[in-house]
Design an enzyme around this catalytic site. Structure first.
Site, PDB file in Angstrom:
ATOM      1  N   HIS A 467       0.837  -1.203   0.000  1.00  0.00           N
ATOM      2  CA  HIS A 467       0.000   0.000   0.000  1.00  0.00           C
ATOM      3  C   HIS A 467       0.877   1.260   0.000  1.00  0.00           C
ATOM      4  CE1 HIS A 467      -3.657   2.347   1.331  1.00  0.00           C
ATOM      5  NE2 HIS A 467      -2.701   3.165   1.709  1.00  0.00           N
ATOM      6  N   GLU A 468       1.798   1.315   0.948  1.00  0.00           N
ATOM      7  CA  GLU A 468       2.649   2.509   1.035  1.00  0.00           C
ATOM      8  C   GLU A 468       3.534   2.642  -0.198  1.00  0.00           C
ATOM      9  OE1 GLU A 468       1.792   4.632   3.059  1.00  0.00           O
ATOM     10  OE2 GLU A 468       0.580   3.295   4.295  1.00  0.00           O
ATOM     11  N   HIS A 471       1.671   4.516  -2.792  1.00  0.00           N
ATOM     12  CA  HIS A 471       1.764   5.971  -2.616  1.00  0.00           C
ATOM     13  C   HIS A 471       3.132   6.449  -3.104  1.00  0.00           C
ATOM     14  CE1 HIS A 471      -1.940   6.715  -0.516  1.00  0.00           C
ATOM     15  NE2 HIS A 471      -1.646   5.938   0.510  1.00  0.00           N
ATOM     16  N   HIS A 474       3.360   6.695  -6.811  1.00  0.00           N
ATOM     17  CA  HIS A 474       2.596   7.851  -7.281  1.00  0.00           C
ATOM     18  C   HIS A 474       3.455   9.120  -7.165  1.00  0.00           C
ATOM     19  CE1 HIS A 474      -1.685   9.852  -7.138  1.00  0.00           C
ATOM     20  NE2 HIS A 474      -1.110   9.983  -8.300  1.00  0.00           N
TER      21      HIS A 474
HETATM   22 ZN   LIG Z   1      -2.956   5.224   2.008  1.00  0.00          ZN
END
Ligand SMILES: [Zn+2]
Length: 681
Positions: A467-468, A471, A474
């Site tokens: 998940h991290e 980010h 991105h």
């Molecule tokens: Zn998040």
């Protein structure tokens, strides 16, 4: 003497940064920022990107490069001196940003550039960046007539006091309640670690035996594991009446604060010309209107309710037949669910951990994104970091050009804040003579290696890391050259979780798991039996989880959409009505969940709680294209990179999504990934 926080050439020299450097460096920079803004405004009458926006971006970039290492160290290597220096800086920073946001001359100058943007040959991304900043100024009340501006400032100030009072009350009410346990039998059912926690809580307060508190881990352990139904009820009651008229501390009751907060938010929205606070909140988000959000949530509710009703019915029967609980109550739900889960799936975190040793997980994760996006990730051990466990990596594109870099700080330790997050040291930014490539801080809190075993992750920790990293990608893969819209900057609040939740999907795919799940001692892949159990348990009670999120989201939107709702009684009515429509677990009459709902009354989620589900629709639907066209299909990977990861805030999230998917988002994939697709009824 040269400050290690000023004019950082490439990367911060963490070993040289001391608490005493912080305030002087910030003071110096903020003074520079004020002088520069004034000078730029006075020097010209005809403003342009080059004579105003770009020099201000250069300054903001310097400020970010100075402040981000400080705020990062405050989170991962906290000390009294550092915290004091950090805290002393916060009001200075917020004062500076308010001052800039209300600077009318600056606002007018930017508006002049916008009016003139065709002559100035601004590209689409520059226009979007300008549009975003002007909206930011307007939402700070910069162009209101003086009298209204004054009222606007009063409201903002009062709201900040009231919202912080709201969260203080929740915290104080939580701290005010404890329960001493002198007989260990009362804690029967709790895992060893939770009993130890209760012991520590007592020791910290110089009390004998064990102490139950309302800290989330303590509350959670009791309602999930305590065999004593009486104890579960008592703790549940204390927790769900915090800071309310049902609690035993009237001075901490949030009832009036909630009403007043809603009233002021509506007044603020009206001053700025919006129908309601919900309309104001959505003006900067991807969703178009409160009506659209409510329609979207009702659609999800309609589709998940039949499943949720089935799940709760199963739980009721199980509780009755196996646990002797005749009538399942709110304080039995977590307890009975845990027992049912164990009986049905017989899988624990401990069974999976040996297959997720740190180095396999990392190399599998890197291999996955290297394949998808045509990049190479390489460790660099010669970088000054803040702790010996921190690793540093460089990302190269297919032509061996440096694209981005990141720090990875994986393990929990003292003086490091809990949780997992991605933050940035600097963003991609094109300057006159060079290109600044992005640098990210990636932080997790997994258990460090014990003895001679490598660090082993739970499956949840693997998901969190992915998940991290989403980010992070991105932030790092962006190709946008302008500071305010590069990477995550300028992306709408309700779309930011798209790339991160997208990455989570890979942790459930056999092909992806085979790249990184390897037994630390034998090198064996995850056995089918375990894989199947893990898949089966994935959707346990997912419909109940879904309708609970929908209850919060719909309630939040409704109270912010109707300006007439300004009292605790009205708020309760809206909540009751929402529960009648979408909840499957009946809340007892004393329940005052809303009095502790800090996300919307004190945090940034007002008329925005739906964002969690909204972004999940986007990420599931995006992942579904990979499922349809091949998980490792290189064209799909390239499209995701080009249309989602690289574009940052240079256009709206809807434009980006449509460019990737060829259509607007649909909820079908989220329902399927949550095990709520119709064919499975
Ligand atoms: Zn998040």
């Amino acid at each position: 003497m040269k400050s290690p926080l000023l004019n950082i050439k490439d990367l911060p020299e963490f070993s040289k940064i001391k608490a005493q450097h912080i305030e002087p460096a910030l003071d110096e920079l903020l003074a520079q920022g004020r002088a520069l803004t004034q000078q730029l405004l006075e020097e010209n009458t005809q403003y342009s990107w080059d004579n105003l926006v770009f020099p201000l971006e250069l300054f903001d970039n310097e400020l970010e490069r100075m402040w981000s290492p400080v705020s990062h160290l405050n989170s991962v290597l906290n000390s009294t001196e550092l915290r004091d220096a950090y805290t002393a800086c916060l009001p200075k920073l917020s004062e500076y940003s308010t001052e800039m946001g209300q600077n009318k001359a600056l606002f007018l100058a930017l508006q002049q550039i916008q009016d003139n943007q065709d002559n100035l040959n601004l590209d689409a991304a520059q226009q979007k960046s300008l549009q975003d900043s002007l909206k930011g100024f307007r939402l700070s009340g910069v162009d209101l007539p003086d009298k209204k501006k004054q009222r606007f400032a009063e409201i903002s100030k009062e709201l900040s006091t009231l919202t912080s009072k709201f969260s203080d009350n929740v915290l104080d009410a939580s701290n005010a309640w404890t329960k001493q346990i002198s007989d260990l039998d009362q804690l029967a059912g709790l895992p060893e670690s939770a009993i130890e926690q209760a012991r520590q809580a007592a020791i910290q307060r110089d009390l004998p035996d064990w102490l139950i508190t309302l800290d989330f881990p303590s509350y959670h352990a009791v309602v999930t594991y305590a065999d004593s139904r009486e104890l579960r009820k008592e703790v549940y009651r204390a927790y769900s009446t915090r800071a309310s008229d049902q609690g035993d501390k009237p001075e901490l009751d949030n009832s009036d604060n909630m009403g007043k907060i809603l009233q002021l938010r509506q007044e603020k929205a009206a001053l700025l010309g919006y129908k309601s606070y919900a309309d104001l909140s959505l003006d900067t988000k991807m969703a178009e209107s409160p009506e659209q959000v409510l329609e979207f949530m009702n659609e999800l509710a309609e589709k998940s309710l039949p499943f949720a009703k089935k799940e709760i019915q199963e739980l009721r029967e199980f509780a009755k037949n196996e646990l002797g609980i005749e009538e399942l109550q709110a304080w039995d739900i977590a307890y009975a669910s845990e027992k049912l889960k164990q009986q049905r799936y017989a899988i624990s975190d401990e069974d999976l951990k040996p297959y997720f040793p740190v180095d396999s997980v990392l190399s599998g994760l890197f291999k996955l994104v290297e394949n998808l996006y045509n990049i190479t990730i390489q460790e660099n051990k010669n970088v000054d970091v803040w702790h010996k466990d921190v690793r540093f990596y460089e990302i190269y594109d297919e032509n061996r050009q440096l694209k981005a870099r990141f720090y990875l700080d994986l393990y929990a330790r003292q003086h490091k804040r809990g949780g997992a997050w991605m933050a940035d040291f600097c963003s991609r930014f094109k300057m006159r003579d060079k290109l600044q490539t992005p640098v990210a801080f990636m932080t997790c809190n997994s258990a460090p290696p014990a003895g001679d075993k490598p660090a082993l992750f739970t499956h949840d920790e693997v998901i969190t890391l992915f998940h991290e990293f989403g980010h992070g990608l991105h932030h790092m893969m962006t190709q946008v050259d302008y500071l305010d819209i590069s990477g995550i900057s300028g992306v709408e609040w309700d779309a930011v979780e798209l790339p991160s939740q997208f990455m989570e999907n890979w942790c459930w795919q056999r092909e992806a798991l085979d790249m990184f799940a390897r037994h630390y001692a034998t090198g064996e892949k995850l056995p089918d039996e375990l894989f199947n159990k893990m898949q089966a348990a994935r959707h346990f009670q997912s419909a109940m989880g879904m309708v609970r999120q929908l209850e919060f989201s719909i309630f939040d939107m409704r109270i912010h959409q109707n300006p007439a709702i300004t009292t605790a009684e009205q708020i309760q009515q809206v909540l009751n009505q929402t529960r009648d429509e979408v909840a499957v677990v009946k809340a007892p009459d004393f329940n005052r969940f809303q009095h502790g709902f800090s996300h919307i009354f004190a945090g940034g989620y007002a008329a925005g709680y739906y964002s969690y589900k909204w972004a999940e629709v986007l990420s599931s639907d995006a992942f579904a294209r990979f499922e349809e066209e091949g998980l490792f299909n290189s064209q799909v990977g390239k499209d995701f990179l080009n249309e989602i990861l690289e574009v940052g805030g240079s256009r709206t999230a809807m434009e980006s999504f449509k460019a990737f998917r060829g259509r607007e988002p649909k909820v079908d994939a989220l329902l399927r990934h949550s095990g709520l697709a119709i064919e499975k009824v």
